[in-house]
Design a protein around this motif. Structure first.
Motif, PDB file in Angstrom:
ATOM      1  N   ALA A  16       0.849  -1.204   0.000  1.00 40.45           N
ATOM      2  CA  ALA A  16       0.000   0.000   0.000  1.00 40.45           C
ATOM      3  C   ALA A  16       0.876   1.242   0.000  1.00 40.45           C
ATOM      4  CB  ALA A  16      -0.957  -0.009   1.185  1.00 40.45           C
ATOM      5  N   GLY A  17       1.792   1.294  -0.964  1.00 39.99           N
ATOM      6  CA  GLY A  17       2.547   2.523  -1.229  1.00 39.99           C
ATOM      7  C   GLY A  17       1.795   3.270  -2.327  1.00 39.99           C
ATOM      8  N   LEU A  38      -2.924  -5.161   0.172  1.00 40.67           N
ATOM      9  CA  LEU A  38      -2.420  -5.674   1.446  1.00 40.67           C
ATOM     10  C   LEU A  38      -1.086  -5.011   1.772  1.00 40.67           C
ATOM     11  CD1 LEU A  38      -2.915  -9.489   0.695  1.00 40.67           C
ATOM     12  CD2 LEU A  38      -4.550  -7.920   1.771  1.00 40.67           C
ATOM     13  N   ASP A  39      -0.916  -4.630   3.024  1.00 40.44           N
ATOM     14  CA  ASP A  39       0.398  -4.108   3.418  1.00 40.44           C
ATOM     15  C   ASP A  39       0.794  -4.698   4.764  1.00 40.44           C
ATOM     16  OD1 ASP A  39       2.179  -1.490   2.317  1.00 40.44           O
ATOM     17  OD2 ASP A  39       2.646  -2.275   4.318  1.00 40.44           O
ATOM     18  N   SER A  45       3.939   3.171   4.474  1.00 37.72           N
ATOM     19  CA  SER A  45       5.075   3.038   5.389  1.00 37.72           C
ATOM     20  C   SER A  45       6.406   2.890   4.640  1.00 37.72           C
ATOM     21  CB  SER A  45       4.878   1.824   6.301  1.00 37.72           C
ATOM     22  OG  SER A  45       4.666   0.678   5.498  1.00 37.72           O
ATOM     23  N   SER A  48       7.242   5.539  -0.212  1.00 35.48           N
ATOM     24  CA  SER A  48       6.261   6.536  -0.674  1.00 35.48           C
ATOM     25  C   SER A  48       6.066   7.695   0.289  1.00 35.48           C
ATOM     26  CB  SER A  48       4.918   5.862  -0.953  1.00 35.48           C
ATOM     27  OG  SER A  48       5.066   4.949  -2.010  1.00 35.48           O
ATOM     28  N   GLY A  52      11.647  12.461  -2.010  1.00 33.06           N
ATOM     29  CA  GLY A  52      11.897  13.884  -2.263  1.00 33.06           C
ATOM     30  C   GLY A  52      10.733  14.606  -2.916  1.00 33.06           C
ATOM     31  N   VAL A 178       1.890 -10.548   3.230  1.00 34.22           N
ATOM     32  CA  VAL A 178       1.850 -11.661   2.276  1.00 34.22           C
ATOM     33  C   VAL A 178       3.032 -12.569   2.595  1.00 34.22           C
ATOM     34  CG1 VAL A 178       2.134 -12.263  -0.162  1.00 34.22           C
ATOM     35  CG2 VAL A 178       0.648 -10.360   0.500  1.00 34.22           C
ATOM     36  N   ALA A 206       3.715  -4.870  -5.848  1.00 38.14           N
ATOM     37  CA  ALA A 206       4.050  -3.442  -5.682  1.00 38.14           C
ATOM     38  C   ALA A 206       4.685  -3.272  -4.309  1.00 38.14           C
ATOM     39  CB  ALA A 206       2.794  -2.589  -5.828  1.00 38.14           C
ATOM     40  N   LEU A 229      18.213   4.984   0.279  1.00 36.25           N
ATOM     41  CA  LEU A 229      18.456   6.381  -0.108  1.00 36.25           C
ATOM     42  C   LEU A 229      18.167   7.253   1.107  1.00 36.25           C
ATOM     43  CD1 LEU A 229      16.620   6.525  -3.584  1.00 36.25           C
ATOM     44  CD2 LEU A 229      18.932   5.713  -3.076  1.00 36.25           C
ATOM     45  N   GLU A 230      18.893   8.380   1.219  1.00 33.91           N
ATOM     46  CA  GLU A 230      18.721   9.226   2.406  1.00 33.91           C
ATOM     47  C   GLU A 230      18.456  10.672   2.041  1.00 33.91           C
ATOM     48  OE1 GLU A 230      21.195   8.310   5.847  1.00 33.91           O
ATOM     49  OE2 GLU A 230      22.173   6.763   4.634  1.00 33.91           O
ATOM     50  N   GLY A 309      15.006   5.672   3.203  1.00 31.41           N
ATOM     51  CA  GLY A 309      13.964   4.818   2.631  1.00 31.41           C
ATOM     52  C   GLY A 309      14.633   3.830   1.700  1.00 31.41           C
ATOM     53  N   VAL A 311      14.570   1.453  -1.907  1.00 35.05           N
ATOM     54  CA  VAL A 311      13.972   1.308  -3.237  1.00 35.05           C
ATOM     55  C   VAL A 311      14.527   0.047  -3.912  1.00 35.05           C
ATOM     56  CG1 VAL A 311      13.564   3.779  -3.642  1.00 35.05           C
ATOM     57  CG2 VAL A 311      15.756   2.773  -4.310  1.00 35.05           C
ATOM     58  N   VAL A 337      12.575   3.795  -8.828  1.00 35.51           N
ATOM     59  CA  VAL A 337      13.476   4.743  -8.172  1.00 35.51           C
ATOM     60  C   VAL A 337      12.903   6.158  -8.305  1.00 35.51           C
ATOM     61  CG1 VAL A 337      15.853   5.614  -8.092  1.00 35.51           C
ATOM     62  CG2 VAL A 337      15.425   3.231  -8.630  1.00 35.51           C
ATOM     63  N   TYR A 338      12.050   6.331  -9.333  1.00 32.98           N
ATOM     64  CA  TYR A 338      11.332   7.602  -9.531  1.00 32.98           C
ATOM     65  C   TYR A 338       9.827   7.299  -9.479  1.00 32.98           C
ATOM     66  CZ  TYR A 338      15.641  10.047 -10.829  1.00 32.98           C
ATOM     67  OH  TYR A 338      16.888  10.619 -10.809  1.00 32.98           O
ATOM     68  N   PHE A 340       7.472   7.931  -7.235  1.00 35.06           N
ATOM     69  CA  PHE A 340       6.468   8.873  -6.759  1.00 35.06           C
ATOM     70  C   PHE A 340       5.899   9.613  -7.970  1.00 35.06           C
ATOM     71  CE2 PHE A 340       5.383  13.182  -5.155  1.00 35.06           C
ATOM     72  CZ  PHE A 340       4.329  12.812  -4.332  1.00 35.06           C
TER      73      PHE A 340
HETATM   74  C1  LIG Z   1      15.058   9.142   0.029  1.00 37.04           C
HETATM   75  C2  LIG Z   1      14.221   8.909  -1.190  1.00 37.04           C
HETATM   76  C3  LIG Z   1      13.998   9.964  -2.087  1.00 37.04           C
HETATM   77  C4  LIG Z   1      13.205   9.764  -3.218  1.00 37.04           C
HETATM   78  N1  LIG Z   1      12.895  10.839  -4.014  1.00 37.04           N
HETATM   79  C5  LIG Z   1      12.006  10.681  -5.032  1.00 37.04           C
HETATM   80  C6  LIG Z   1      11.551  11.802  -5.769  1.00 37.04           C
HETATM   81  O1  LIG Z   1      11.930  12.951  -5.515  1.00 37.04           O
HETATM   82  N2  LIG Z   1      10.663  11.584  -6.790  1.00 37.04           N
HETATM   83  C7  LIG Z   1      10.219  10.314  -7.106  1.00 37.04           C
HETATM   84  O2  LIG Z   1       9.442  10.167  -8.046  1.00 37.04           O
HETATM   85  N3  LIG Z   1      10.619   9.241  -6.392  1.00 37.04           N
HETATM   86  C8  LIG Z   1      11.486   9.392  -5.369  1.00 37.04           C
HETATM   87  N4  LIG Z   1      11.872   8.304  -4.625  1.00 37.04           N
HETATM   88  C9  LIG Z   1      11.407   6.968  -5.006  1.00 37.04           C
HETATM   89  C10 LIG Z   1       9.951   6.724  -4.595  1.00 37.04           C
HETATM   90  O3  LIG Z   1       9.772   7.055  -3.235  1.00 37.04           O
HETATM   91  C11 LIG Z   1       9.603   5.249  -4.809  1.00 37.04           C
HETATM   92  O4  LIG Z   1       9.968   4.889  -6.119  1.00 37.04           O
HETATM   93  C12 LIG Z   1       8.112   5.017  -4.617  1.00 37.04           C
HETATM   94  O5  LIG Z   1       7.692   5.474  -3.360  1.00 37.04           O
HETATM   95  C13 LIG Z   1       7.816   3.531  -4.746  1.00 37.04           C
HETATM   96  O6  LIG Z   1       6.485   3.334  -4.353  1.00 37.04           O
HETATM   97  P1  LIG Z   1       5.964   1.861  -4.094  1.00 37.04           P
HETATM   98  O7  LIG Z   1       4.520   1.987  -3.783  1.00 37.04           O
HETATM   99  O8  LIG Z   1       6.371   1.002  -5.240  1.00 37.04           O
HETATM  100  O9  LIG Z   1       6.827   1.315  -2.872  1.00 37.04           O
HETATM  101  P2  LIG Z   1       6.725   1.610  -1.306  1.00 37.04           P
HETATM  102  O10 LIG Z   1       6.202   2.950  -1.006  1.00 37.04           O
HETATM  103  O11 LIG Z   1       8.061   1.250  -0.738  1.00 37.04           O
HETATM  104  O12 LIG Z   1       5.625   0.587  -0.818  1.00 37.04           O
HETATM  105  C14 LIG Z   1       5.837  -0.806  -0.766  1.00 37.04           C
HETATM  106  C15 LIG Z   1       4.943  -1.337   0.317  1.00 37.04           C
HETATM  107  O13 LIG Z   1       4.968  -2.770   0.254  1.00 37.04           O
HETATM  108  C16 LIG Z   1       4.805  -3.258   1.561  1.00 37.04           C
HETATM  109  N5  LIG Z   1       5.249  -4.667   1.608  1.00 37.04           N
HETATM  110  C17 LIG Z   1       6.509  -5.140   1.408  1.00 37.04           C
HETATM  111  N6  LIG Z   1       6.529  -6.479   1.573  1.00 37.04           N
HETATM  112  C18 LIG Z   1       5.249  -6.857   1.860  1.00 37.04           C
HETATM  113  C19 LIG Z   1       4.624  -8.107   2.149  1.00 37.04           C
HETATM  114  N7  LIG Z   1       5.319  -9.272   2.178  1.00 37.04           N
HETATM  115  N8  LIG Z   1       3.297  -8.120   2.411  1.00 37.04           N
HETATM  116  C20 LIG Z   1       2.559  -6.965   2.390  1.00 37.04           C
HETATM  117  N9  LIG Z   1       3.109  -5.766   2.152  1.00 37.04           N
HETATM  118  C21 LIG Z   1       4.431  -5.697   1.880  1.00 37.04           C
HETATM  119  C22 LIG Z   1       5.665  -2.313   2.397  1.00 37.04           C
HETATM  120  O14 LIG Z   1       5.280  -2.332   3.759  1.00 37.04           O
HETATM  121  C23 LIG Z   1       5.407  -0.960   1.720  1.00 37.04           C
HETATM  122  O15 LIG Z   1       4.391  -0.205   2.376  1.00 37.04           O
HETATM  123  C24 LIG Z   1      12.672   8.469  -3.493  1.00 37.04           C
HETATM  124  C25 LIG Z   1      12.905   7.414  -2.601  1.00 37.04           C
HETATM  125  C26 LIG Z   1      13.646   7.636  -1.452  1.00 37.04           C
HETATM  126  C27 LIG Z   1      13.845   6.505  -0.499  1.00 37.04           C
END
Ligand SMILES: Cc1cc2nc3c(=O)[nH]c(=O)nc-3n(C[C@H](O)[C@H](O)[C@H](O)COP(=O)(O)OP(=O)(O)OC[C@H]3O[C@@H](n4cnc5c(N)ncnc54)[C@H](O)[C@@H]3O)c2cc1C
Length: 389
Positions: A16-17, A38-39, A45, A48, A52, A178, A206, A229-230, A309, A311, A337-338, A340
């Motif tokens: 749930a990102g 499901l998260d 958390s 997402s 940045g 999961v 996801a 990444l920080e 966080g 990635v 990695v991008y 958001f």
């Molecule tokens: C410091 C930093 C700076 C960034 N800056 C930018 C920016 O400026 N612009 C940009 O576009 N992107 C940026 N990014 C990248 C961006 O944040 C990510 O690419 C994006 O948030 C990915 O989203 P997501 O939903 O795929 O993953 P996430 O937000 O990581 O969500 C994945 C979710 O899956 C859940 N999960 C994992 N395993 C399981 C399991 N077994 N069962 C159930 N749930 C599970 C986790 O709890 C989590 O909530 C940055 C990242 C970081 C860390």
């Protein structure tokens, strides 16, 4: 938010990102009746709510420009669509060039961007310094300005998607991990969770930095690695940075929040894989050094926060999207990695694919099969270490 699961769902989304939520919302809009997200932890958390928040489509490769143009188009009206203010500040996005070679590359990138209809402009050094008087002129050769780029609030965007998806009857289940996926005769059949087993024939991975583990559950080996990444935020300052800025030269990206905080992140050279969410002194030093080089006025400013966080990064740093030949019904929405800025387009396009079976043009090049065919997508305008490209 739910903590009781049905026996069967049409689509189960792991994570749930912003990616999982944007997809769930778009699936419901396409009329998919039973979608669950499901998260294992709370909503948002993962990366997402740690990123940045920066948004652009001024990239260097056809594939990235086409995909992220679609995303920025959706960002522009997202608040209306979701009926929630995602605080998209279209203040402009500058990709800074610090050397003559980088400026020459910018010229090529702008030419390509124009063929896709982007309103980007090549700026010379004087124009950049006029736009941002606080910048160190020694670090400026010019840059690419994208006037409709900028940044949005990550919490707002997450909640906007979560609320809109819930209104369309998507079930969002936090604290539901999961633990395994049941595959029979080459197709997804069910998913095992900490709350019990669910039947489904479509699972979307996801899971952000944990995507590799989810893929292993169906016997798939993702070539990606997880990286930490920080970022930092300073005390509030008078406005001095009027736009979002990335500096591929220093592998850093930054903006000034509406509260006045300077918010920035940077990547160290030779980034090693890690799933740690602990902040490191190495990154503090690296970021402080780079940001003071770019903006000498930051040298006496207090650091208020630092965070990390994780990635999922593919060998070409491009997202990995769509179905896989190996397992029917297992769909990838990872390698972000991008992710958001890319979520509005990924959510819409993957939902179109799941509901029609047709892979949209914008996501076709990002399929898993590129690791077999060798058609990797390398975008040279990213603020990531060259070792990762
Ligand atoms: C410091 C930093 C700076 C960034 N800056 C930018 C920016 O400026 N612009 C940009 O576009 N992107 C940026 N990014 C990248 C961006 O944040 C990510 O690419 C994006 O948030 C990915 O989203 P997501 O939903 O795929 O993953 P996430 O937000 O990581 O969500 C994945 C979710 O899956 C859940 N999960 C994992 N395993 C399981 C399991 N077994 N069962 C159930 N749930 C599970 C986790 O709890 C989590 O909530 C940055 C990242 C970081 C860390």
């Amino acid at each position: 938010m739910k903590n009781k699961l049905r026996k069967t769902y049409d689509v189960v989304i792991v994570g749930a990102g912003i990616q999982g939520l944007a997809l769930a919302y778009n699936l419901a809009r396409c009329g998919m009746p039973a979608v669950v997200v499901l998260d294992k932890s709370h909503v948002g958390s993962g990366a997402s709510s740690r990123n940045g928040e920066m948004i652009r489509s001024a990239f260097a490769s056809e594939e990235w420009i086409r995909f992220f143009s679609k995303s920025i188009e959706i960002w522009e009206t997202l608040a209306d669509e979701l009926d929630f203010n995602v605080m998209f500040t279209r203040c402009g996005y500058l990709v800074l060039a610090s050397t003559v070679d980088e400026l020459e590359a910018c010229l090529t990138h702008v030419k390509l961007q124009k063929t896709f209809g982007l309103q980007t402009r090549l700026l010379n050094a004087d124009e950049v310094v006029t736009l941002i008087p606080a910048i160190n002129p020694m670090m400026v050769s010019g840059g690419i300005l994208q006037p409709n780029g900028g940044f949005a609030r990550h919490d707002a965007a997450l909640w906007a998607y979560a609320r809109a998806a819930s209104r369309l009857n998507v079930e969002i289940c936090p604290f539901t991990e999961v633990t395994d996926i049941v595959v029979r005769s080459g197709a997804v059949r069910a998913v095992k969770t900490s709350l019990g087993e669910i039947e489904t024939d479509t699972i979307v991975n996801a899971a952000g930095g944990h995507a590799g583990r989810i893929a292993e559950m169906v016997g798939l080996n993702l070539p990606s690695q997880t990286y930490r990444l920080e970022m930092i935020a300073t005390e509030p300052l008078k406005p001095f940075l009027p736009l979002a800025l990335s500096s591929p030269h220093t592998l850093s990206y930054m903006h000034q929040s509406t509260r006045g905080e300077f918010v920035g992140g940077a990547e160290v050279k030779s980034l090693a894989p890690s799933k740690s969410l602990r902040s490191s002194l190495e990154a503090t030093r690296d970021m402080a050094g780079k940001f003071i080089r770019l903006f000498p006025g930051l040298s006496n400013v207090r650091l208020m926060r630092q965070w990390a966080g994780i990635v999922d990064m593919a060998p070409d740093v491009s997202p990995v999207l769509g179905p896989v030949e190996e397992v029917d019904g297992f769909i990838l929405d990872c390698g972000w990695v991008y992710g958001f800025m890319g979520a509005p387009a990924a959510g819409k396009l993957l939902a179109d694919y799941i509901s029609t079976g047709e892979i949209p043009l914008e996501i076709r090049p990002f399929g898993f099969e590129r690791f077999r065919t060798g058609k990797l997508i390398r975008d040279s305008s990213l603020a990531v270490p060259s070792e990762n490209l």
